[in-house]
Every structure is written in C-alpha cells, then in structure tokens.
Scaffold this active site. Structure first.
Site, PDB file in Angstrom:
ATOM      1  N   TYR A 184       0.832  -1.219   0.000  1.00  0.00           N
ATOM      2  CA  TYR A 184       0.000   0.000   0.000  1.00  0.00           C
ATOM      3  C   TYR A 184       0.859   1.258   0.000  1.00  0.00           C
ATOM      4  CZ  TYR A 184      -3.051   3.510   2.349  1.00  0.00           C
ATOM      5  OH  TYR A 184      -3.735   4.642   2.716  1.00  0.00           O
ATOM      6  N   ASN A 186       8.263 -12.941  11.118  1.00  0.00           N
ATOM      7  CA  ASN A 186       8.434 -12.229   9.845  1.00  0.00           C
ATOM      8  C   ASN A 186       9.063 -10.853  10.078  1.00  0.00           C
ATOM      9  OD1 ASN A 186       7.849 -12.009   6.881  1.00  0.00           O
ATOM     10  ND2 ASN A 186       6.645 -10.262   7.597  1.00  0.00           N
ATOM     11  N   THR A 215       5.715   2.515  14.314  1.00  0.00           N
ATOM     12  CA  THR A 215       4.319   2.910  14.464  1.00  0.00           C
ATOM     13  C   THR A 215       4.118   3.734  15.731  1.00  0.00           C
ATOM     14  OG1 THR A 215       2.071   2.074  14.782  1.00  0.00           O
ATOM     15  CG2 THR A 215       3.823   0.643  15.515  1.00  0.00           C
ATOM     16  N   SER A 259      -1.034  -4.733  20.442  1.00  0.00           N
ATOM     17  CA  SER A 259      -1.270  -6.008  19.728  1.00  0.00           C
ATOM     18  C   SER A 259       0.094  -6.666  19.520  1.00  0.00           C
ATOM     19  CB  SER A 259      -1.911  -5.754  18.358  1.00  0.00           C
ATOM     20  OG  SER A 259      -0.960  -5.177  17.465  1.00  0.00           O
ATOM     21  N   TYR A 301       1.247  -7.423  16.727  1.00  0.00           N
ATOM     22  CA  TYR A 301       1.872  -6.679  15.632  1.00  0.00           C
ATOM     23  C   TYR A 301       2.610  -5.457  16.186  1.00  0.00           C
ATOM     24  CZ  TYR A 301       2.144  -2.594  12.701  1.00  0.00           C
ATOM     25  OH  TYR A 301       2.598  -1.433  12.135  1.00  0.00           O
ATOM     26  N   HIS A 302       1.903  -4.632  16.981  1.00  0.00           N
ATOM     27  CA  HIS A 302       2.546  -3.416  17.487  1.00  0.00           C
ATOM     28  C   HIS A 302       3.773  -3.784  18.330  1.00  0.00           C
ATOM     29  CE1 HIS A 302      -1.457  -1.560  16.499  1.00  0.00           C
ATOM     30  NE2 HIS A 302      -0.695  -0.537  16.187  1.00  0.00           N
ATOM     31  N   LYS A 355       6.955  -4.185  16.382  1.00  0.00           N
ATOM     32  CA  LYS A 355       7.632  -2.927  16.054  1.00  0.00           C
ATOM     33  C   LYS A 355       8.509  -2.462  17.223  1.00  0.00           C
ATOM     34  CE  LYS A 355       5.745  -1.940  11.993  1.00  0.00           C
ATOM     35  NZ  LYS A 355       6.498  -1.778  10.747  1.00  0.00           N
ATOM     36  N   LEU A 390     -10.249   5.160   8.686  1.00  0.00           N
ATOM     37  CA  LEU A 390     -10.892   6.174   7.840  1.00  0.00           C
ATOM     38  C   LEU A 390     -11.246   5.595   6.467  1.00  0.00           C
ATOM     39  CD1 LEU A 390     -11.875   9.102   7.517  1.00  0.00           C
ATOM     40  CD2 LEU A 390      -9.646   9.660   6.607  1.00  0.00           C
ATOM     41  N   TYR A 446     -15.770   1.117  17.119  1.00  0.00           N
ATOM     42  CA  TYR A 446     -15.564   0.115  18.180  1.00  0.00           C
ATOM     43  C   TYR A 446     -15.648   0.805  19.535  1.00  0.00           C
ATOM     44  CZ  TYR A 446     -13.572  -2.727  14.337  1.00  0.00           C
ATOM     45  OH  TYR A 446     -13.366  -3.422  13.166  1.00  0.00           O
TER      46      TYR A 446
HETATM   47  P1  NAD Z   1       1.392  -3.580   3.186  1.00  0.00           P
HETATM   48  O1  NAD Z   1       1.082  -4.883   3.830  1.00  0.00           O
HETATM   49  O2  NAD Z   1       0.456  -3.075   2.139  1.00  0.00           O
HETATM   50  O3  NAD Z   1       2.864  -3.622   2.554  1.00  0.00           O
HETATM   51  C1  NAD Z   1       3.916  -4.334   3.123  1.00  0.00           C
HETATM   52  C2  NAD Z   1       4.630  -5.074   2.000  1.00  0.00           C
HETATM   53  O4  NAD Z   1       5.730  -5.799   2.553  1.00  0.00           O
HETATM   54  C3  NAD Z   1       3.723  -6.091   1.311  1.00  0.00           C
HETATM   55  O5  NAD Z   1       3.743  -5.891  -0.083  1.00  0.00           O
HETATM   56  C4  NAD Z   1       4.316  -7.434   1.702  1.00  0.00           C
HETATM   57  O6  NAD Z   1       4.159  -8.421   0.701  1.00  0.00           O
HETATM   58  C5  NAD Z   1       5.774  -7.081   1.983  1.00  0.00           C
HETATM   59  N1  NAD Z   1       6.431  -7.994   2.935  1.00  0.00           N
HETATM   60  C6  NAD Z   1       5.973  -8.377   4.152  1.00  0.00           C
HETATM   61  N2  NAD Z   1       6.851  -9.216   4.727  1.00  0.00           N
HETATM   62  C7  NAD Z   1       7.893  -9.360   3.874  1.00  0.00           C
HETATM   63  C8  NAD Z   1       9.099 -10.099   3.893  1.00  0.00           C
HETATM   64  N3  NAD Z   1       9.412 -10.894   4.926  1.00  0.00           N
HETATM   65  N4  NAD Z   1       9.942 -10.019   2.830  1.00  0.00           N
HETATM   66  C9  NAD Z   1       9.637  -9.218   1.768  1.00  0.00           C
HETATM   67  N5  NAD Z   1       8.492  -8.511   1.691  1.00  0.00           N
HETATM   68  C10 NAD Z   1       7.634  -8.571   2.730  1.00  0.00           C
HETATM   69  O7  NAD Z   1       1.560  -2.508   4.370  1.00  0.00           O
HETATM   70  P2  NAD Z   1       1.579  -0.907   4.301  1.00  0.00           P
HETATM   71  O8  NAD Z   1       0.259  -0.413   4.764  1.00  0.00           O
HETATM   72  O9  NAD Z   1       2.144  -0.472   3.015  1.00  0.00           O
HETATM   73  O10 NAD Z   1       2.607  -0.593   5.473  1.00  0.00           O
HETATM   74  C11 NAD Z   1       3.993  -0.532   5.200  1.00  0.00           C
HETATM   75  C12 NAD Z   1       4.760  -0.316   6.503  1.00  0.00           C
HETATM   76  O11 NAD Z   1       4.320   0.900   7.123  1.00  0.00           O
HETATM   77  C13 NAD Z   1       4.564  -1.416   7.529  1.00  0.00           C
HETATM   78  O12 NAD Z   1       5.788  -1.709   8.135  1.00  0.00           O
HETATM   79  C14 NAD Z   1       3.588  -0.832   8.506  1.00  0.00           C
HETATM   80  O13 NAD Z   1       3.784  -1.370   9.794  1.00  0.00           O
HETATM   81  C15 NAD Z   1       3.935   0.648   8.467  1.00  0.00           C
HETATM   82  N6  NAD Z   1       2.779   1.493   8.816  1.00  0.00           N
HETATM   83  C16 NAD Z   1       1.645   1.444   8.052  1.00  0.00           C
HETATM   84  C17 NAD Z   1       0.564   2.249   8.387  1.00  0.00           C
HETATM   85  C18 NAD Z   1      -0.724   2.240   7.609  1.00  0.00           C
HETATM   86  O14 NAD Z   1      -1.684   2.921   8.027  1.00  0.00           O
HETATM   87  N7  NAD Z   1      -0.806   1.529   6.488  1.00  0.00           N
HETATM   88  C19 NAD Z   1       0.661   3.101   9.494  1.00  0.00           C
HETATM   89  C20 NAD Z   1       1.833   3.113  10.257  1.00  0.00           C
HETATM   90  C21 NAD Z   1       2.891   2.293   9.893  1.00  0.00           C
HETATM   91  N1  USQ Z   2     -11.507   1.131  14.682  1.00  0.00           N
HETATM   92  C1  USQ Z   2     -12.889   1.305  14.791  1.00  0.00           C
HETATM   93  N2  USQ Z   2     -13.666   0.814  13.801  1.00  0.00           N
HETATM   94  C2  USQ Z   2     -13.159   0.173  12.706  1.00  0.00           C
HETATM   95  C3  USQ Z   2     -11.770   0.027  12.596  1.00  0.00           C
HETATM   96  C4  USQ Z   2     -10.975   0.500  13.604  1.00  0.00           C
HETATM   97  O1  USQ Z   2     -13.376   1.879  15.767  1.00  0.00           O
HETATM   98  O2  USQ Z   2     -13.945  -0.249  11.849  1.00  0.00           O
HETATM   99  C5  USQ Z   2     -10.635   1.669  15.744  1.00  0.00           C
HETATM  100  C6  USQ Z   2      -9.725   0.646  16.379  1.00  0.00           C
HETATM  101  O3  USQ Z   2     -10.352   0.014  17.456  1.00  0.00           O
HETATM  102  C7  USQ Z   2      -8.539   1.514  16.798  1.00  0.00           C
HETATM  103  C8  USQ Z   2      -8.512   2.600  15.744  1.00  0.00           C
HETATM  104  O4  USQ Z   2      -9.777   2.592  15.109  1.00  0.00           O
HETATM  105  O5  USQ Z   2      -8.780   2.110  18.025  1.00  0.00           O
HETATM  106  C9  USQ Z   2      -7.439   2.409  14.676  1.00  0.00           C
HETATM  107  O6  USQ Z   2      -7.586   1.146  14.081  1.00  0.00           O
HETATM  108  P1  USQ Z   2      -6.992   0.848  12.620  1.00  0.00           P
HETATM  109  O7  USQ Z   2      -7.355  -0.543  12.253  1.00  0.00           O
HETATM  110  O8  USQ Z   2      -7.351   1.939  11.699  1.00  0.00           O
HETATM  111  O9  USQ Z   2      -5.437   1.016  12.871  1.00  0.00           O
HETATM  112  P2  USQ Z   2      -4.386   0.152  13.718  1.00  0.00           P
HETATM  113  O10 USQ Z   2      -4.895  -1.183  14.063  1.00  0.00           O
HETATM  114  O11 USQ Z   2      -3.907   1.010  14.837  1.00  0.00           O
HETATM  115  O12 USQ Z   2      -3.222  -0.077  12.675  1.00  0.00           O
HETATM  116  C10 USQ Z   2      -2.940   0.837  11.601  1.00  0.00           C
HETATM  117  C11 USQ Z   2      -2.042   0.098  10.615  1.00  0.00           C
HETATM  118  C12 USQ Z   2      -0.727  -0.259  11.313  1.00  0.00           C
HETATM  119  C13 USQ Z   2      -0.103   0.997  11.906  1.00  0.00           C
HETATM  120  C14 USQ Z   2      -1.081   1.711  12.824  1.00  0.00           C
HETATM  121  C15 USQ Z   2      -0.557   3.055  13.270  1.00  0.00           C
HETATM  122  O13 USQ Z   2      -2.699  -1.068  10.141  1.00  0.00           O
HETATM  123  O14 USQ Z   2       0.147  -0.841  10.365  1.00  0.00           O
HETATM  124  O15 USQ Z   2       1.039   0.646  12.642  1.00  0.00           O
HETATM  125  O16 USQ Z   2      -2.309   1.986  12.101  1.00  0.00           O
HETATM  126  S1  USQ Z   2      -1.016   3.398  14.925  1.00  0.00           S
HETATM  127  O17 USQ Z   2      -2.474   3.366  15.037  1.00  0.00           O
HETATM  128  O18 USQ Z   2      -0.476   4.707  15.246  1.00  0.00           O
HETATM  129  O19 USQ Z   2      -0.442   2.370  15.760  1.00  0.00           O
END
Ligand code: NAD
Ligand code: USQ
Length: 396
Positions: free
Chosen positions: A11, A118, A144, A179, A181-182, A185, A239, A255
C-alpha cells in the site's frame, strides 16, 4: 541516490517507490508478495484492482521513462537479503516490508508467531547485512505510533528525560503496544537501536500514525499504477473503512465508545516524510525517532466527519470493542521533528473524503460486504474463527 524500498509492492511501499523514482533517485523494490497471499487466505481483495509488480514496473517505465528494479524474495531469508544488498548497493534502505495488521496478528497463536518472526527476523537479517556489507547505509524503518500506546502523559519523539532519585537520563519513551503486531515494532526498535549503538549503524525509526488516502500524483498517472485500498476488518484502516461503509450504506463500525484517539496522516505525507528523512540522514551510530503523523482524531470524530461529509443520514453503530484498548483517554503526542525539516502537511479535508468516496463508487461492484464487520477478538486466543478453513473465515 540509490534507494531500496523494502515492501515495495504494498500500500505505501509502491507509491513511495514511484515518488522517489520521479524525484530522480535510482530505485529498487523488494517484496515477497506476502500481502497478496493474506488476501487469498482471508478471501478478500483490495477495493481498487492492483496489477502485478512486473506490470506496474513496466507501465511506470512507459509512462515516465524511468526504471525501477524489482527483487522478489523474503527478508527472513538471509541469503536473499545479503544478495539483494550486494547487487543493488543502496545508499538508503526504506523498510516497509512487514506484516502490518494488528487484527491479523491477533487471530491466534500461529498468526502472532508468524507476524513476530516475519517482522523481527526480517529486520534482524537486514541489520546484519547492512553491518557486514556497508554500515554507512541509512536505514529508514517504518515503525508505528502504536508502540507508545496511550499513556496518561504527553508522548515524546522516541525519548524522554527522566529524573529518578536525584539522577537524570534521556531514555527510550515507555512502550505499551496494543497487539502482537505493534509489539513486533517495539522489538524492531530495540534491535535497531542496539545495532546503531554497537556497530555504528545509522537509522531513522519513523513512528507512523494511521495512513489514509489512496491516490498520489504518480499512482494517478495510469490505472496500472494504482496502489491498494483495503477496507476489510483485518487490513482496512479506520478512515478508509468508514468511507467505504458510508458509500455502500453500511453503518459506520465504531468500536466501543469511539474515544480512541490516534495520530493520522495523508498517504502523500508518508512519502514526503520518508524523503525528508533520507535527505537529512543521521550521523554514524545515531538512532533517531520521528513521530510521523500530522493530526490526531478520535474514532468517533472520524465517523462524524465522514457521515457529515458524505451522507447526513448514515448510521453510526457503536459495537462492543473487539480490541482491548482504552476507549476514552488522554492523547497528546509530539510531532515537530519532521515539521522542523520542512514537512508541509496535507490536512484531512472534505475534498480528500469526497475523492476517496469517488474511488469507492467507481469500484462498487468489488465491495465484499462479508469483509466489513470485525471478526478478530483480542480477548480470545483462537478468535472465533477456524483458520484452517479460509472460506469459512471470510464468511464469519
Ligand atoms: P502492506 O502490507 O500493504 O505492505 C507491506 C509489504 O511488505 C507487502 O507488499 C508485503 O508483501 C511485503 N512484505 C511483508 N513481509 C515481507 C518479507 N518478509 N519479505 C519481503 N516482503 C515482505 O503494508 P503498508 O500499509 O504499506 O505498510 C507498510 C509499513 O508501514 C509497515 O511496516 C507498517 O507497519 C507501516 N505502517 C503502516 C501504516 C498504515 O496505516 N498503512 C501506518 C503506520 C505504519
Ligand atoms: N476502529 C474502529 N472501527 C473500525 C476500525 C478501527 O473503531 O472499523 C478503531 C480501532 O479500534 C482503533 C482505531 O480505530 O482504536 C485504529 O484502528 P486501525 O485498524 O485503523 O489502525 P491500527 O490497528 O492502529 O493499525 C494501523 C495500521 C498499522 C499501523 C497503525 C498506526 O494497520 O500498520 O502501525 O495503524 S497506529 O495506530 O499509530 O499504531
């Protein structure tokens, strides 16, 4: 510069690769297509069709005359990671390549273990490869804002000065991630900081908030260049999800009480922040943290904003929170370092919400209603889903 974008099929990675390429950098992208595999596992798909990486790269060459070099492989495979760095010889590595969905990491033991292996092993292989091949490489790592959680004090940018029993030190800000996941990080941050301190590496940890939006000037140049739009309950962020829900007439899924407040930013600002970090590298041995978001909103505010912008009569449904998180809390986080470097933010506007809504309308026939309601419950160690049956899981 020669810049390697890890996770360059994702993304954020794909539009960032295009942006850096257009800015005149020599760009390589690395991906193992894990993200496309999660779609198959969950029975969902990006709202906007996304082309295969090879097609994307070809179209970019035709549209811009610029080349992006793809490397297909998995960062948890150390041979692949070393080989790629040796071949491309980057000056900066932008690391997006992780499993990034909190709900995915909370499905059950298998998904938690996968996420942490991973993310942590991939980053560790990368740190070793950089240390052994070229310690001068600047590692720009996507972290994050969720590493900090929601403490009842102001959140600083990475570090906090603590006075304890008459002595003072500047220490990493306490982490209370929400989580597995978090947590991955947080583990990465510790490993990166240790590698900088021990081997003299240089790294910027970008503690990014929730990203919204789907189009950038580069991705809009051709439909083959589009990036993902996730709206399902596992990978969709709040959003982007609310806009899909409002357009299809589904009640907005807040939620709990919706008081959860998070830092957020426009997808175009992700790219600008990465560029600013690259252009202003840290010193050798320095590990620095930038809080990468531009505004804070509560979930309820976002729902009200989307509802009032798109359709006054859309319902807002307050669901029992499937997550374990504070629903009403203090939130004030510093985010001045990127602004000081020159970031000019795209603040959330009705124009952006309307343009996302137009994207949804164009792809209305691709919306899978079964993917909208939350399915993963933080309180259960095996969720309620039978993960051995992906079809059943998608239907649940
Ligand atoms: P995404 O899942 O769309 O993209 C991640 C990409 O990494 C994918 O294409 C996946 O195939 C690749 N990947 C995963 N594991 C791999 C591995 N072991 N080797 C090679 N490729 C691998 O995610 P995104 O939304 O683009 O997020 C990118 C980064 O930004 C993430 O690290 C995420 O934690 C961070 N981030 C995203 C958001 C958000 O709102 N999307 C917010 C804060 C932080
Ligand atoms: N939420 C709702 N309704 C929904 C979806 C989510 O109320 O339909 C709430 C969740 O409970 C949470 C908040 O919205 O409190 C954010 O949830 P989210 O799914 O939009 O985001 P999050 O799980 O926090 O994860 C996303 C990305 C992650 C990144 C993170 C940044 O997927 O990769 O690390 O945003 S942060 O939130 O600052 O940790």
């Amino acid at each position: 510069m020669k810049i390697l974008v890890l996770g360059g099929d994702g993304y954020l990675g794909w539009p960032t690769a295009l942006y850096l390429s257009r800015k005149g950098h020599e760009v390589g992208v690395v991906d193992n297509f894990a993200r496309r595999q999660y779609d198959l596992e969950m029975g969902v798909d990006s709202l906007v069709p996304v082309r295969h990486l090879q097609q994307r790269v070809k179209t970019w060459r035709e549209v811009s005359g610029l080349s992006i070099v793809p490397f297909i492989g998995d960062l948890t495979n150390a041979d692949f990671t070393y080989r790629t760095l040796r071949e491309f010889e980057p000056e900066a590595v932008v690391h997006f390549a992780e499993q990034r969905a909190a709900p995915y990491s909370m499905i059950d033991r298998e998904h938690a273990v996968y996420t942490q292996v991973n993310n942590v092993v991939g980053t560790l292989n990368l740190l070793y490869a950089i240390a052994e091949l070229n310690p001068d490489i600047h590692l720009v790592k996507l972290g994050t804002m969720g590493e900090y959680g929601t403490p009842n004090i102001d959140i600083e940018e990475g570090f906090i000065e603590i006075v304890h029993r008459g002595r003072t030190d500047v220490l990493p800000f306490p982490k209370q991630p929400g989580s597995f996941y978090h947590l991955s990080k947080v583990h990465d941050s510790h490993n990166i900081q240790f590698a900088c301190r021990t081997w003299g590496l240089r790294s910027t940890d970008l503690n990014q908030g929730i990203v919204y939006g789907q189009e950038t000037p580069e991705t809009s140049a051709h439909s083959d260049l589009a990036t993902r739009y996730d709206y399902d309950a596992v990978f969709g962020t709040v959003l982007n999800r609310f806009v899909v829900q409002a357009v299809v007439g589904h009640p907005l899924t807040v939620y709990g009480k919706g008081g959860q407040t998070r830092g957020m930013l426009d997808i175009r600002d992700t790219q600008a922040c990465v560029e600013l970090a690259i252009e202003n590298p840290p010193a050798a041995g320095e590990y620095r943290v930038f809080n990468q978001f531009t505004e804070s909103f509560s979930v309820a505010q976002l729902a009200e904003n989307v509802a009032s912008t798109l359709a006054a009569d859309v319902d807002i449904e307050y669901l029992d929170d499937p997550r374990v998180e504070k629903e009403d809390h203090y939130y004030r986080a510093a985010h001045t370092k990127l602004l000081d470097l020159g970031l000019v933010p795209h603040l959330l506007s009705s124009t952006l919400i309307l343009s996302l809504a137009r994207t949804v309308e164009k792809n209305l026939d691709r919306v899978n209603f079964d993917a909208i309601r939350p399915t993963v419950n933080w309180r259960s160690t095996s969720s309620t889903l039978d993960t051995s049956d992906p079809l059943k899981m998608a239907r649940a």
